[in-house]
Design an enzyme around this catalytic site. Structure first.
Site, mmCIF file in Angstrom:
data_model
loop_
_atom_site.group_PDB
_atom_site.id
_atom_site.type_symbol
_atom_site.label_atom_id
_atom_site.label_comp_id
_atom_site.label_asym_id
_atom_site.label_seq_id
_atom_site.Cartn_x
_atom_site.Cartn_y
_atom_site.Cartn_z
ATOM 1 N N SER A 116 34.935 47.817 38.924
ATOM 2 C CA SER A 116 36.307 47.925 39.081
ATOM 3 C C SER A 116 36.412 48.788 40.412
ATOM 4 C CB SER A 116 36.956 48.754 37.879
ATOM 5 O OG SER A 116 36.413 48.364 36.562
ATOM 6 N N ARG A 165 35.898 43.319 25.742
ATOM 7 C CA ARG A 165 36.404 44.841 25.957
ATOM 8 C C ARG A 165 36.909 45.539 24.672
ATOM 9 N NH1 ARG A 165 41.284 46.940 27.572
ATOM 10 N NH2 ARG A 165 41.200 49.016 29.016
ATOM 11 N N LYS A 189 46.209 49.182 30.522
ATOM 12 C CA LYS A 189 45.686 50.664 31.188
ATOM 13 C C LYS A 189 46.788 51.700 31.629
ATOM 14 C CE LYS A 189 41.906 50.905 33.006
ATOM 15 N NZ LYS A 189 40.654 51.556 32.543
HETATM 16 C C1 LIG Z 1 37.242 42.350 36.079
HETATM 17 C C2 LIG Z 1 37.482 43.542 35.771
HETATM 18 N N1 LIG Z 1 38.279 44.438 36.451
HETATM 19 C C3 LIG Z 1 38.231 45.832 36.238
HETATM 20 C C4 LIG Z 1 38.151 46.185 34.782
HETATM 21 C C5 LIG Z 1 38.493 47.580 34.774
HETATM 22 O O1 LIG Z 1 37.162 48.350 34.269
HETATM 23 P P1 LIG Z 1 37.205 49.940 33.958
HETATM 24 O O2 LIG Z 1 37.932 50.349 35.199
HETATM 25 O O3 LIG Z 1 35.880 50.444 33.485
HETATM 26 O O4 LIG Z 1 38.215 50.165 32.799
HETATM 27 P P2 LIG Z 1 37.965 49.687 31.283
HETATM 28 O O5 LIG Z 1 38.087 48.288 31.218
HETATM 29 O O6 LIG Z 1 36.718 49.967 30.854
HETATM 30 O O7 LIG Z 1 39.110 50.229 30.550
HETATM 31 C C6 LIG Z 1 37.713 45.238 34.350
HETATM 32 N N2 LIG Z 1 37.524 45.720 32.627
HETATM 33 N N3 LIG Z 1 37.377 44.204 34.343
HETATM 34 C C1 LIG Z 2 40.988 46.425 32.480
HETATM 35 C C2 LIG Z 2 42.132 46.417 33.534
HETATM 36 N N1 LIG Z 2 41.617 47.064 34.733
HETATM 37 C C3 LIG Z 2 42.578 47.217 35.567
HETATM 38 S S1 LIG Z 2 43.816 46.568 35.275
HETATM 39 C C4 LIG Z 2 43.310 46.305 33.643
HETATM 40 C C5 LIG Z 2 44.178 45.582 32.482
HETATM 41 C C6 LIG Z 2 44.565 44.329 32.548
HETATM 42 O O1 LIG Z 2 45.258 44.077 31.438
HETATM 43 P P1 LIG Z 2 46.499 42.873 31.313
HETATM 44 O O2 LIG Z 2 46.128 41.653 32.155
HETATM 45 O O3 LIG Z 2 46.840 42.909 30.169
HETATM 46 O O4 LIG Z 2 47.637 43.609 32.202
#
Ligand SMILES: Cc1ncc(COP(=O)(O)OP(=O)(O)O)c(N)n1
Ligand SMILES: Cc1ncsc1CCOP(=O)(O)O
Ligand SMILES: [Mg+2]
Length: 349
Positions: free
Chosen positions: A241, A172, A270
């Site tokens: 997600s 990511r 996020k």
């Molecule tokens: C396993 C997993 N769950 C949720 C997310 C979040 O995806 P998204 O809402 O598209 O946000 P971004 O990661 O693209 O910023 C994820 N990456 N992985």
């Molecule tokens: C990508 C994403 N989607 C929902 S929460 C999240 C971020 C999780 O990051 P962290 O484990 O650092 O809190």
């Protein structure tokens, strides 16, 4: 002329055996490894079809003592590094044997060419189903999902985590140029596969396809799951997600292989996104029939309460990427998650 005819029979005899043996090896995995009755049955039917073609006339041409090929092996036949490698090698062996029968069979029985072409296509389709099933099984067996962030020493971090037993990684990076993403994704994919781990791309179906990733993770604003499958093939893993029950239900209906459940806690990864909370984790436990990963603000210090709310799989970014000891944290998280799984096998689905 007689010698030539006999050589053709010997080729057919040897390749019918090779194809049957290879199919038997694949069938055993479908039956005992995947518990997939349908796939095992399909292998068995193909074996029986091969047996029906293996006539006494062909078998009686066998001359093992004078077969110069019995002692020829090549590097790689003696060792297998993984189930995937073993299946791949045997699928290739079956396909090659079928191709040989298809060609030489035309000189022996005019019906053989068409029959073996059809069989060869059945094996191709078995291969793609099997690769999807193997990936899904690996996904189900992965309690910890590392979602990366753009760190300087990202490859070293990922490798430490893989060494500690991590088996699922999502690349990511929301800001890098595509050229950089492409190059990093290719390197990370190679690294993950070297350790037998799955490699998923965040957001980008095109990059996932270019580097032959195992799948893609799509957010709520990304393309429909069916369209992603068209690009990546039916065997690819596709995750979505979700932050609430409606999104979860829709993702399941659309055919997601897994869902993210969160953010469980507010997280700087996020910014501005409000927490769905442990309540949503409890909801997932009772309502989500596909694998789901609790995500958002989870680390070794609070994972126990996420587990207590019902999670048997979690995804983390900072807990691993910002740790001074990524391998140690990975080990801690895996220990906690696998011990709950062992205690509670019925909910680990
Ligand atoms: C396993 C997993 N769950 C949720 C997310 C979040 O995806 P998204 O809402 O598209 O946000 P971004 O990661 O693209 O910023 C994820 N990456 N992985
Ligand atoms: C990508 C994403 N989607 C929902 S929460 C999240 C971020 C999780 O990051 P962290 O484990 O650092 O809190
Ligand atoms: Mg996204």
């Amino acid at each position: 002329m007689k010698g030539q005819k006999n050589a053709i029979k010997r080729i057919l005899d040897a390749n019918l055996d090779r194809a049957r043996e290879g199919l038997r090896i694949i069938e055993e995995w479908c039956r005992f490894g995947l518990d997939d009755r349908e796939l095992a049955l399909s292998c068995k039917e193909m074996r029986h079809e091969l047996a029906a073609w293996h006539s006494i006339d062909l078998k009686s041409s066998r001359d093992t003592p004078n077969d110069i090929g019995t002692e020829i092996t090549h590097e790689g036949e003696e060792t297998r590094e993984s189930i995937e490698g073993l299946l791949q090698a045997n699928l290739a062996r079956v396909q090659e044997a079928l191709r040989a029968i298809e060609e030489y069979g035309k000189l022996y029985d005019s019906r053989m060419g068409t029959a073996f072409k059809a069989l060869r296509y059945r094996v191709y389709s078995l291969e793609s189903t099997l690769s999807g099933r193997t990936l899904l099984q690996k996904l189900k067996d992965s309690p910890l999902y590392f979602v990366t962030s753009p760190e300087e020493n990202l490859e070293a971090i990922v490798e430490e985590a893989l060494r500690a037993g991590l088996s699922l990684v999502q690349y990511r990076d929301k800001t890098a140029d595509d050229t950089v993403r492409l190059e990093k994704a290719a390197r990370l994919r190679e690294l993950c596969h070297r350790y037998g781990a799955l490699f998923i791309l965040n957001d980008r179906v095109d990059i996932a396809s270019a580097v032959n990733a195992d799948g893609v993770h799509l957010g709520q604003q990304d393309i429909p799951i069916a369209l992603a499958r068209e690009f990546l093939g039916s065997g690819a893993i596709i995750g979505r997600s979700t932050t609430n029950p409606t999104e979860m239900e829709k993702a399941i209906q659309e055919g997601a292989d897994y869902v993210g459940v969160g953010p469980v806690y507010e997280t700087p990864t996020k910014p501005g996104k409000s927490a769905a909370g442990l309540e949503y984790v409890r909801y997932a436990l009772s309502n989500c029939p596909i694998p789901w990963f609790a995500i958002g603000g989870i680390d070794a210090g609070n994972v126990d309460e996420v587990i207590a709310a019902g999670a048997s799989r979690v995804a983390v970014v900072r807990a691993i990427s910002r740790s001074s000891e990524p391998g140690v944290v990975t080990g801690q998280l895996l220990d906690k998650l696998t011990s709950v799984r062992d205690k509670n096998l019925t909910i680990f689905r």
